[in-house]
Design an enzyme around this catalytic site. Structure first.
Site, PDB file in Angstrom:
ATOM      1  N   GLU A   1      35.164  51.672  52.174  1.00 33.70           N
ATOM      2  CA  GLU A   1      36.570  51.369  52.444  1.00 33.70           C
ATOM      3  C   GLU A   1      37.349  51.262  51.125  1.00 33.70           C
ATOM      4  O   GLU A   1      37.307  50.243  50.451  1.00 33.70           O
ATOM      5  CB  GLU A   1      36.677  50.061  53.224  1.00 33.70           C
ATOM      6  CG  GLU A   1      35.878  50.032  54.512  1.00 33.70           C
ATOM      7  CD  GLU A   1      35.649  48.619  54.996  1.00 33.70           C
ATOM      8  OE1 GLU A   1      36.644  47.912  55.274  1.00 33.70           O
ATOM      9  OE2 GLU A   1      34.478  48.210  55.082  1.00 33.70           O
TER      10      GLU A   1
ATOM     11  N   HIS B   1      38.741  52.621  58.375  1.00 33.72           N
ATOM     12  CA  HIS B   1      37.496  51.865  58.514  1.00 33.72           C
ATOM     13  C   HIS B   1      36.429  52.679  59.247  1.00 33.72           C
ATOM     14  O   HIS B   1      35.741  52.161  60.137  1.00 33.72           O
ATOM     15  CB  HIS B   1      37.781  50.557  59.259  1.00 33.72           C
ATOM     16  CG  HIS B   1      36.780  49.470  59.040  1.00 33.72           C
ATOM     17  ND1 HIS B   1      35.471  49.552  59.470  1.00 33.72           N
ATOM     18  CD2 HIS B   1      36.884  48.258  58.436  1.00 33.72           C
ATOM     19  CE1 HIS B   1      34.831  48.445  59.160  1.00 33.72           C
ATOM     20  NE2 HIS B   1      35.665  47.637  58.522  1.00 33.72           N
TER      21      HIS B   1
ATOM     22  N   HIS C   1      41.405  41.719  58.391  1.00 34.25           N
ATOM     23  CA  HIS C   1      41.935  43.004  58.871  1.00 34.25           C
ATOM     24  C   HIS C   1      43.215  42.880  59.688  1.00 34.25           C
ATOM     25  O   HIS C   1      43.434  43.620  60.654  1.00 34.25           O
ATOM     26  CB  HIS C   1      40.882  43.739  59.689  1.00 34.25           C
ATOM     27  CG  HIS C   1      39.691  44.211  58.893  1.00 34.25           C
ATOM     28  ND1 HIS C   1      39.749  44.455  57.542  1.00 34.25           N
ATOM     29  CD2 HIS C   1      38.413  44.486  59.282  1.00 34.25           C
ATOM     30  CE1 HIS C   1      38.545  44.868  57.130  1.00 34.25           C
ATOM     31  NE2 HIS C   1      37.724  44.887  58.161  1.00 34.25           N
TER      32      HIS C   1
END
Length: 350
Positions: free
Chosen positions: A315, A181, A107
């Protein structure tokens, strides 16, 4: 449509705002320019009772203390990159290996896009309100190459649709993969487990991973506990899994088109009648059922403690580790090109 905003604090001497968008059907979305975090989505159930259906906090301070990406943008590259390393045009880029259990890049690193205060501009139309969050990610930030201009648009319309749009350009070749997210619990963020939700994923294939959560490169048919091609109670499928829970990349087949979008997922909570349909232009969706939430104590609004599977993520994104998997859809962005992906989360009742 209504829009309100308030001062919510400051980070690095930059003003942090909390915006609340509300439509005529009683749906409300709150989002902050710190990390483009969606802090709240309130919708009505079949009894006209409102509940917040995303996991999150009531104050900026709690987000600053750390959280598992509740409602935030993930980038410059969402999901994982093997050993934090990729090669473009013969140049090797070494990123942080910030995911402690796996030793992989996750991420965007320790300070990804979720930990910056974004600029913002507001667009109001006859049927919706959209907030255009923007920032410049400089060359070398978190180890990535290229200066990238990013716009993350989050909006609400009169059709109970929450919009997540991404647009980016770069001055030289880089890789990019952006996602919101949010963790969803359609019974309400403080209602317990999502195990009784019914999930449909319009995906026939997935990408299996190794013990470090990196794709092996295979493309496999969904079967057994991974098969959500028809509406299935999550708890029923979990009994067929050999692993602990869901954190899988599903390849979307895009057969059910609505203009630029494809219907790719439906989540249904029988107890409240709420349905969340996911439409996107993205090629994949990472289904994570929040089974790791019990690893740390996360105390939410009103002191409620989130446990394992208190919320799930859908996601929409590109595949993990695409920069190292040439047969995956490319996440390369060149100078002169535009990265653009769009997702809608539509809330209805059944």
């Amino acid at each position: 449509m209504q829009l309100t905003n308030k001062h919510w604090g400051s980070v690095a001497n930059k003003d942090v705002q909390l915006f609340t968008l509300k439509n005529s059907h009683g749906t409300k979305v709150s989002v902050t320019n710190y990390g483009c975090i969606v802090t709240s989505i309130e919708t009505l159930d079949r009894q006209d009772k409102s509940a917040d259906v995303v996991l999150g906090y009531e104050s900026l301070e709690k987000y600053l203390d750390g959280h598992p990406f509740f409602g935030a943008i993930a980038g410059r590259y969402a999901n994982r990159i093997k050993d934090g390393k990729y090669v473009l045009d013969g140049q090797t880029f070494q990123l942080e290996t910030n995911e402690a259990p796996t030793g992989q890049h996750l991420h965007g690193g320790c300070k990804g896009f979720d930990k910056y205060v974004w600029d913002h501009a507001i667009e109001e139309t006859a049927t919706g309100i959209f907030i255009h969050f923007s920032r410049v990610s400089p060359d070398g930030e978190s180890g990535y190459g290229g200066t990238v201009n990013v716009v993350n648009t989050i909006g609400l319309d009169e059709h109970n649709q929450v919009h997540f749009n991404f647009r980016a350009t770069t001055d030289k070749a880089t890789v990019i993969n952006l996602v919101n997210h949010s963790y969803y619990n359609l019974a309400g963020h403080d209602s317990g487990s999502v195990n009784d939700h019914q999930l449909t994923l319009f995906a026939d294939f997935y990408t299996p991973v190794d013990q470090q959560s990196i794709p092996t490169g295979e493309i496999c048919l969904v079967k057994g506990g991974l098969d959500f091609t028809s509406a299935t109670v999550i708890a029923d499928n979990k009994t067929k899994l050999s692993e602990a829970g869901y954190d899988h990349n599903y390849i979307l087949h895009h057969r059910h088109k609505e203009g630029d979008y494809a219907l790719v997922a439906e989540l249904y909570d029988p107890s409240t009648g709420r349905v969340m349909s996911v439409l996107t232009t993205q090629p994949a969706v990472q289904f994570y059922n929040g089974f790791k939430l019990s690893n740390k104590p996360w105390f939410a609004r009103n002191g409620y403690k989130y446990e394992a599977c208190s919320g799930l993520c859908l996601e929409t994104q590109h595949y993990p580790d695409s920069p190292n998997q040439p047969h995956f859809p490319s996440t390369r962005l060149n100078s002169g090109e535009v990265f653009e992906e769009k997702t809608i989360h539509r809330f209805t009742l059944r």
